[in-house]
Scaffold this active site. Structure first.
Site, PDB file in Angstrom:
ATOM      1  N   THR A  34      40.705  36.839  31.519  1.00  0.00           N
ATOM      2  CA  THR A  34      40.232  37.718  32.583  1.00  0.00           C
ATOM      3  C   THR A  34      39.021  38.461  32.037  1.00  0.00           C
ATOM      4  OG1 THR A  34      41.855  39.325  31.840  1.00  0.00           O
ATOM      5  CG2 THR A  34      42.386  38.088  33.828  1.00  0.00           C
ATOM      6  N   ASP A  44      45.055  31.559  26.000  1.00  0.00           N
ATOM      7  CA  ASP A  44      44.857  32.553  27.068  1.00  0.00           C
ATOM      8  C   ASP A  44      44.566  33.878  26.370  1.00  0.00           C
ATOM      9  OD1 ASP A  44      45.101  34.563  28.939  1.00  0.00           O
ATOM     10  OD2 ASP A  44      46.870  33.713  29.915  1.00  0.00           O
ATOM     11  N   GLU A  85      30.564  27.129  48.154  1.00  0.00           N
ATOM     12  CA  GLU A  85      31.479  26.096  47.628  1.00  0.00           C
ATOM     13  C   GLU A  85      30.682  25.040  46.883  1.00  0.00           C
ATOM     14  OE1 GLU A  85      31.741  27.084  50.871  1.00  0.00           O
ATOM     15  OE2 GLU A  85      33.828  26.883  51.568  1.00  0.00           O
ATOM     16  N   LYS A 134      39.570  43.249  31.190  1.00  0.00           N
ATOM     17  CA  LYS A 134      40.392  44.011  30.239  1.00  0.00           C
ATOM     18  C   LYS A 134      39.473  44.498  29.114  1.00  0.00           C
ATOM     19  CE  LYS A 134      44.712  41.792  31.624  1.00  0.00           C
ATOM     20  NZ  LYS A 134      44.562  40.467  32.247  1.00  0.00           N
ATOM     21  N   TYR A 191      28.468  32.065  51.168  1.00  0.00           N
ATOM     22  CA  TYR A 191      29.410  30.971  50.878  1.00  0.00           C
ATOM     23  C   TYR A 191      28.751  29.974  49.952  1.00  0.00           C
ATOM     24  CZ  TYR A 191      33.860  31.311  53.232  1.00  0.00           C
ATOM     25  OH  TYR A 191      35.139  31.652  53.558  1.00  0.00           O
ATOM     26  N   ARG A 207      36.858  42.479  37.929  1.00  0.00           N
ATOM     27  CA  ARG A 207      38.240  41.975  38.017  1.00  0.00           C
ATOM     28  C   ARG A 207      38.191  40.500  38.407  1.00  0.00           C
ATOM     29  NH1 ARG A 207      42.986  44.036  37.799  1.00  0.00           N
ATOM     30  NH2 ARG A 207      41.986  46.025  37.402  1.00  0.00           N
TER      31      ARG A 207
HETATM   32  N1  DSN Z   1      48.795  42.412  34.615  1.00  0.00           N
HETATM   33  C1  DSN Z   1      48.231  41.898  33.384  1.00  0.00           C
HETATM   34  C2  DSN Z   1      48.597  42.751  32.221  1.00  0.00           C
HETATM   35  O1  DSN Z   1      48.827  43.917  32.431  1.00  0.00           O
HETATM   36  O2  DSN Z   1      48.652  42.268  31.102  1.00  0.00           O
HETATM   37  C3  DSN Z   1      48.598  40.500  33.155  1.00  0.00           C
HETATM   38  O3  DSN Z   1      48.452  39.759  34.317  1.00  0.00           O
END
Ligand code: DSN
Length: 417
Positions: free
Chosen positions: A227, A201, A57, A230, A55, A236
């Site tokens: 994120t 984003d 925080e 990708k 933990y 993730r």
């Molecule tokens: N699920 C993601 C995508 O496929 O672009 C976006 O959150």
């Protein structure tokens, strides 16, 4: 040496079996979901490590619990590596996901009810960019922009016109279904003209940006969210970059504003991924993703599909299926049965409902990680066309499934299995 997989197979055969079957699926079918990738065993090792036990925080040097001296090092490592990779002033590496990163940015920059300008979901934007069924659309007063009806690309003059009318406090650039480069300097100029903050984003393109295959928003945007799983090929999770003046507000928004204990095993995975993305070979990888996307789009176009906006400049393409008289739903299911994994997706001004759609979104980050190049993209385009010309023909599905398996046997993402 800790061997979590060996321990799992000894203690829980049922879960082990599910994991083994999923590994086999990933190794033997073609993965074309634009938001997915095959993360490295090193990232997975960090995520499956003892850091999951802690933990933490707070932030490095200011934790609520004891025992965080070593943990502080991994968060600092991830933060420093993220800033160096993207040339940012400040990084918050704690967001559990892209949605949390966006929520953190909104909490830091906005008050409930503020006007925000973002890309509409049905035009390629993300759920968290103001969809009425999402917290973003419920807490803030979102105004949407889309793509030009003719070119199916962003029309910056039109976005400026909407911005002048709406007077947003924040403008969001970025999308989940947009196959073209985004001109962040044009967005900055619009934001400056109307006195708005600018958030980018770049969940989809973070890896391309890190690898120099897409322009960076960092010099232009106040806050950048993404994120890490990708095109960036990490764990993730999510990350926020920002200018120094917003650092404290962003950190407070993520903790204690939005999240509790950070997932330190995921933070360690991010540190590993940022390191991997800083290597020279990652630039070669990012460039190949785009080359593969162009090759796949060209192949599909030659087969008679209509490619939204006429092509791609990043890792993805939007395929209009109407020339083949199939919906996105039918196409996704037929391709699944033929060993090709992808997702149905609304195309701009889609006449079908969101759960049906007229389109597919295809991406090349995973197949590029597996080592495939332009010749394989040409084969995959032909296979997709064969399946979608005969969606009810089981013999075609079987033939293409065998072909997919054969291609994958030469390009195995996790070959030690
Ligand atoms: N699920 C993601 C995508 O496929 O672009 C976006 O959150």
């Amino acid at each position: 040496m800790l061997d979590p997989m060996a321990a799992l197979s000894e203690s829980d055969p049922q879960t082990t079996d599910i994991l083994a079957r999923e590994l086999n699926r990933q190794n033997t079918t073609i993965q074309l979901i634009a938001s997915e990738n095959f993360t490295s065993p090193a990232v997975m090792a960090a995520q499956g490590s003892v850091l999951t036990n802690k933990y933490s925080e707070g932030y490095p040097g200011k934790r609520y619990y004891g025992g965080n001296l070593i943990i502080d090092e991994v968060e600092e490592l991830a933060r420093v590596r993220a800033c160096a990779l993207f040339g940012a002033d400040h990084a918050n590496v704690q967001p559990h996901s892209g949605a949390n990163a966006n929520m953190g940015a909104f909490l830091a920059l906005l008050d409930p009810g503020d006007v925000v300008l973002g890309m509409r979901l049905d035009q390629g934007g993300h759920l968290t960019h103001g969809s009425p069924v999402n917290f973003s659309g419920q807490l803030y007063d979102f105004v949407g922009y889309g793509v030009d009806a003719e070119t199916e690309t962003l029309d910056y003059e039109e976005i400026a016109r909407i911005a002048r009318e709406a007077k947003p406090k924040l403008i969001i650039s970025g999308a989940t279904a947009y196959p073209r480069q985004i001109d962040f300097s044009a967005f900055r100029a619009i934001a400056d003209e109307v006195g708005a903050l600018l958030m980018a984003d770049v969940a989809h393109t973070a890896g391309l940006i890190a690898g120099g295959a897409h322009p960076s928003p960092v010099p232009h945007a106040d806050v950048v969210t993404f994120t890490t799983h990708k095109t960036l090929r990490g764990p993730r999770a999510g990350t926020i970059l920002c200018r120094e003046q917003y650092a404290s507000a962003i950190d407070k928004a993520i903790f204690p504003g939005l999240q509790g204990g950070p997932l330190m095993h995921a933070v360690a995975g991010k540190a590993v991924a940022f390191h991997e993305a800083a290597q020279p070979e990652f630039r070669v990888y990012a460039a190949q993703i785009v080359k593969n996307a162009v090759a796949l789009a060209d192949g599909l176009s030659a087969e008679g599909f209509r490619i939204v906006s006429g092509g791609t400049e990043n890792h993805m393409m939007m395929v209009d299926l109407r020339p083949f008289s199939v919906t996105g739903k039918v196409a996704q299911e037929a391709l699944d049965g033929a060993g090709i994994t992808c997702n149905k997706n609304a195309i701009p001004n889609d006449p079908e409902k969101p759960f049906v759609t007229s389109g597919l979104r295809l991406g090349t980050a995973s197949v590029t990680t597996a080592g495939m190049k332009e010749p394989e993209m040409a084969k995959i385009a032909a296979m997709i066309a064969q399946v979608l010309r005969a969606v009810d023909d089981e013999s075609v599905a079987t033939k293409v499934r065998d072909e997919a398996k054969q291609i994958c046997s030469k390009f195995v993402p996790y070959s030690s299995s």
